[in-house]
Design a protein around this motif. Structure first.
Motif, PDB file in Angstrom:
ATOM      1  N   ALA A 326     -22.634  23.439   2.595  1.00 33.74           N
ATOM      2  CA  ALA A 326     -21.620  23.402   1.543  1.00 33.74           C
ATOM      3  C   ALA A 326     -20.959  24.762   1.370  1.00 33.74           C
ATOM      4  CB  ALA A 326     -22.252  22.951   0.224  1.00 33.74           C
ATOM      5  N   SER A 327     -21.751  25.832   1.388  1.00 31.24           N
ATOM      6  CA  SER A 327     -21.218  27.178   1.208  1.00 31.24           C
ATOM      7  C   SER A 327     -20.228  27.534   2.301  1.00 31.24           C
ATOM      8  CB  SER A 327     -22.351  28.205   1.186  1.00 31.24           C
ATOM      9  OG  SER A 327     -23.160  28.050   0.053  1.00 31.24           O
ATOM     10  N   LEU A 328     -20.568  27.226   3.539  1.00 30.75           N
ATOM     11  CA  LEU A 328     -19.683  27.552   4.651  1.00 30.75           C
ATOM     12  C   LEU A 328     -18.411  26.717   4.613  1.00 30.75           C
ATOM     13  CD1 LEU A 328     -22.391  27.880   7.437  1.00 30.75           C
ATOM     14  CD2 LEU A 328     -21.103  29.744   6.368  1.00 30.75           C
ATOM     15  N   SER A 329     -18.529  25.465   4.230  1.00 28.05           N
ATOM     16  CA  SER A 329     -17.352  24.609   4.124  1.00 28.05           C
ATOM     17  C   SER A 329     -16.438  25.079   3.016  1.00 28.05           C
ATOM     18  CB  SER A 329     -17.782  23.156   3.881  1.00 28.05           C
ATOM     19  OG  SER A 329     -16.668  22.292   3.908  1.00 28.05           O
ATOM     20  N   VAL A 330     -17.009  25.475   1.878  1.00 23.31           N
ATOM     21  CA  VAL A 330     -16.207  25.993   0.774  1.00 23.31           C
ATOM     22  C   VAL A 330     -15.549  27.312   1.167  1.00 23.31           C
ATOM     23  CG1 VAL A 330     -16.303  26.929  -1.569  1.00 23.31           C
ATOM     24  CG2 VAL A 330     -17.477  24.797  -1.033  1.00 23.31           C
ATOM     25  N   HIS A 373      -4.942  35.985  -8.234  1.00 27.75           N
ATOM     26  CA  HIS A 373      -6.132  35.140  -8.194  1.00 27.75           C
ATOM     27  C   HIS A 373      -6.835  35.184  -6.851  1.00 27.75           C
ATOM     28  CE1 HIS A 373      -8.532  31.369  -8.151  1.00 27.75           C
ATOM     29  NE2 HIS A 373      -8.850  31.829  -9.341  1.00 27.75           N
ATOM     30  N   THR A 374      -6.100  35.304  -5.757  1.00 27.77           N
ATOM     31  CA  THR A 374      -6.737  35.266  -4.437  1.00 27.77           C
ATOM     32  C   THR A 374      -7.556  36.506  -4.126  1.00 27.77           C
ATOM     33  OG1 THR A 374      -4.705  36.106  -3.404  1.00 27.77           O
ATOM     34  CG2 THR A 374      -5.041  33.702  -3.417  1.00 27.77           C
ATOM     35  N   VAL A 375      -7.381  37.587  -4.901  1.00 30.64           N
ATOM     36  CA  VAL A 375      -8.201  38.775  -4.643  1.00 30.64           C
ATOM     37  C   VAL A 375      -9.459  38.803  -5.517  1.00 30.64           C
ATOM     38  CG1 VAL A 375      -6.270  40.161  -3.839  1.00 30.64           C
ATOM     39  CG2 VAL A 375      -6.885  40.227  -6.260  1.00 30.64           C
ATOM     40  N   HIS A 376      -9.685  37.763  -6.301  1.00 35.67           N
ATOM     41  CA  HIS A 376     -10.900  37.708  -7.117  1.00 35.67           C
ATOM     42  C   HIS A 376     -12.148  37.787  -6.240  1.00 35.67           C
ATOM     43  CE1 HIS A 376      -8.452  36.925 -10.527  1.00 35.67           C
ATOM     44  NE2 HIS A 376      -9.398  36.391 -11.266  1.00 35.67           N
ATOM     45  N   ASP A 377     -12.085  37.172  -5.088  1.00 33.77           N
ATOM     46  CA  ASP A 377     -13.228  37.161  -4.172  1.00 33.77           C
ATOM     47  C   ASP A 377     -12.663  37.255  -2.757  1.00 33.77           C
ATOM     48  OD1 ASP A 377     -15.834  36.910  -3.191  1.00 33.77           O
ATOM     49  OD2 ASP A 377     -15.619  34.751  -2.987  1.00 33.77           O
ATOM     50  N   PRO A 378     -12.621  38.443  -2.164  1.00 37.61           N
ATOM     51  CA  PRO A 378     -11.882  38.659  -0.912  1.00 37.61           C
ATOM     52  C   PRO A 378     -12.297  37.716   0.207  1.00 37.61           C
ATOM     53  CG  PRO A 378     -12.585  40.752  -1.863  1.00 37.61           C
ATOM     54  CD  PRO A 378     -13.260  39.678  -2.659  1.00 37.61           C
ATOM     55  N   VAL A 379     -11.293  37.123   0.845  1.00 36.60           N
ATOM     56  CA  VAL A 379     -11.597  36.150   1.895  1.00 36.60           C
ATOM     57  C   VAL A 379     -12.073  36.819   3.179  1.00 36.60           C
ATOM     58  CG1 VAL A 379     -10.035  34.395   0.984  1.00 36.60           C
ATOM     59  CG2 VAL A 379      -9.196  36.035   2.670  1.00 36.60           C
ATOM     60  N   ARG A 380     -11.882  38.128   3.317  1.00 31.72           N
ATOM     61  CA  ARG A 380     -12.392  38.770   4.541  1.00 31.72           C
ATOM     62  C   ARG A 380     -13.900  38.572   4.679  1.00 31.72           C
ATOM     63  NH1 ARG A 380     -10.824  42.772   0.948  1.00 31.72           N
ATOM     64  NH2 ARG A 380     -12.449  44.215   0.212  1.00 31.72           N
ATOM     65  N   TRP A 381     -14.608  38.467   3.539  1.00 31.94           N
ATOM     66  CA  TRP A 381     -16.039  38.229   3.602  1.00 31.94           C
ATOM     67  C   TRP A 381     -16.356  36.764   3.901  1.00 31.94           C
ATOM     68  CZ3 TRP A 381     -19.557  41.610   4.548  1.00 31.94           C
ATOM     69  CH2 TRP A 381     -19.323  42.953   4.224  1.00 31.94           C
ATOM     70  N   LYS A 382     -15.401  35.890   3.624  1.00 35.80           N
ATOM     71  CA  LYS A 382     -15.592  34.491   4.017  1.00 35.80           C
ATOM     72  C   LYS A 382     -15.523  34.382   5.547  1.00 35.80           C
ATOM     73  CE  LYS A 382     -15.308  33.338  -0.371  1.00 35.80           C
ATOM     74  NZ  LYS A 382     -16.508  33.077  -1.163  1.00 35.80           N
ATOM     75  N   HIS A 383     -14.521  35.046   6.144  1.00 33.52           N
ATOM     76  CA  HIS A 383     -14.426  35.059   7.610  1.00 33.52           C
ATOM     77  C   HIS A 383     -15.712  35.623   8.220  1.00 33.52           C
ATOM     78  CE1 HIS A 383     -10.187  33.966   8.281  1.00 33.52           C
ATOM     79  NE2 HIS A 383      -9.883  34.687   7.204  1.00 33.52           N
TER      80      HIS A 383
END
Length: 402
Positions: A326-330, A373-383
């Motif tokens: 679930a975490s990876l999909s989110v 809003h998109t910088v609340h949790d940086p997506v670079r760490w999602k990648h």
């Protein structure tokens, strides 16, 4: 529960019970039609949406995730994400404000005892709103908590200062996060009588009231203290649910920007005579770019729905495997909704043209909201998390971002 709870909130009619996912979507659509018209004005004047949040409370939407065994509809998280996206398309601040409410209810589901669940889930079904007091500034790292509960008799006292407390000014209850006398992270749910300040001054999401909460020697009954640390003793869908709803806010912003772009290009943007294009909507490059943004929106919507289903599985069949999946999909959904929000809000001006930048139109609010809003949790760490899992089999430790 303790007698302290008679202090809670204002008197209001009990919210209607929403029994199905379709009902929740229909109610969200009805609400969005009522709140969309004033969204731009509220943003320009920085008027907090007190009336709009009262409509949300009275709608029954705040109780839709309550588990069935406690009287709720327990709707799919895919539908919950769509509810948030619908509200966010109408007003991005109104869409973001309940995010913490649903995250708090999930923490209650995962870590509360039976008495706490029965009491607080009933309050949510009645239409009462839970706001957060979590983040602190001045700590060594984001997410660190220095606020402590100090023992007093059978209960506790809390004093502290919390920042970015989205939803607290609109709430009936505030979940104050701190460390108990043993140094463990807990969530104390108290009636909202702590002083709040609307000192959020970001250029986007201007009316979320994501400001400061001042906690001055607040008494906390022991039966309102939830063992929050238990949510992170194992992989569980707490962080993934919170991030799913953040992704839904971004999707709503993207949809709003796209709709305004299409409307403007159709009715107001001009053609380019020197290349033989009479109307902007006949420009083949504009048509292709519009299609590109539409495809990204469709993809983001589909991945968000899929991620919501993965969170469902992790709740119904709890295990490390289902929670990690679930975490990876989110995380993937958060990446795509971020890209869609930024692409749609940039594309609005690219395709609508110079006349769309007029200040009185306030179309820049979509870009400001997306960028904020998109910088609340940086997506670079999602990648990074997704790549590290596939290459090395590593998974993020349980936390609020995954």
């Amino acid at each position: 529960m303790s007698r302290v709870f008679h202090l809670a909130g204002k008197i209001r009619a009990v919210a209607p019970y929403l029994a199905t996912e379709d009902q929740a979507i229909d109610v969200a659509k009805g609400l969005s039609a009522r709140i969309a018209g004033g969204s731009s004005h509220r943003d320009r004047q920085r008027l907090l949406p007190h009336d709009e949040m009262e409509l949300v409370a009275q709608s029954g939407l705040l109780g839709i995730t309550v588990p069935a065994e406690y009287g709720g509809a327990d709707i799919s998280n895919a539908f919950l994400a769509e509810v948030i996206a619908i509200l966010s398309e109408a007003d991005a601040s109104v869409g973001q404000i309940p995010q913490n409410h649903f995250s708090i209810l999930e923490a209650l589901r995962l870590s509360g005892n039976e008495e706490q669940k029965k009491y607080f889930f009933a309050r949510a079904l009645a239409g009462e709103h839970f706001g957060n007091a979590l983040a602190e500034s001045g700590t060594k790292a984001a997410g660190d908590i220095e606020t402590r509960l100090v023992s007093e008799g059978v209960g506790y006292r809390i004093t502290g200062r919390k920042y970015y407390s989205t939803g607290a000014l609109f709430a009936d209850w505030v979940a104050i996060f701190g460390l108990d006398p043993e140094g463990k992270a807990v969530m104390a749910i108290v009636p909202r009588d702590a002083e709040g300040l609307d000192d959020w001054d970001g250029f986007g999401q201007r009316t979320t009231a994501s400001g400061t909460v001042l906690i001055d020697n607040v008494y906390v009954s022991p039966d309102s203290v939830i063992s929050y640390y238990r949510s992170f003793e194992r992989h569980a869908p707490l962080g993934s649910l919170g991030q799913l709803l953040h992704a839904a806010v971004d999707l709503g912003i993207a949809r709003a920007a796209f709709a305004d772009m299409v409307g403007f290009v159709r009715s107001k943007s001009r053609g380019i005579r020197n290349v033989g294009i009479e109307t902007a909507s006949a420009d083949p490059l504009t048509i292709a770019r519009t299609g590109s943004i539409a495809v990204k929106l469709e993809a983001a919507s589909a991945v968000l729905e899929r991620a919501g289903r993965k969170v469902d599985v992790a709740q119904i069949n709890p295990s490390s495997e289902t929670a990690i999946e679930a975490s990876l999909s989110v995380a993937a959904a958060k990446i795509l909704t971020t890209e869609a929000a930024l692409d749609a809000t940039n594309g609005l001006f690219e395709l609508a043209g110079t006349s769309a930048t007029k200040e009185d139109l306030n179309l820049d609010r979509h870009w400001r909201n997306a960028r904020t809003h998109t910088v609340h949790d940086p997506v670079r760490w999602k990648h990074h998390a997704i790549g590290d899992f596939h290459l090395n089999g590593n998974v993020p430790r349980p936390n609020g971002q995954f």
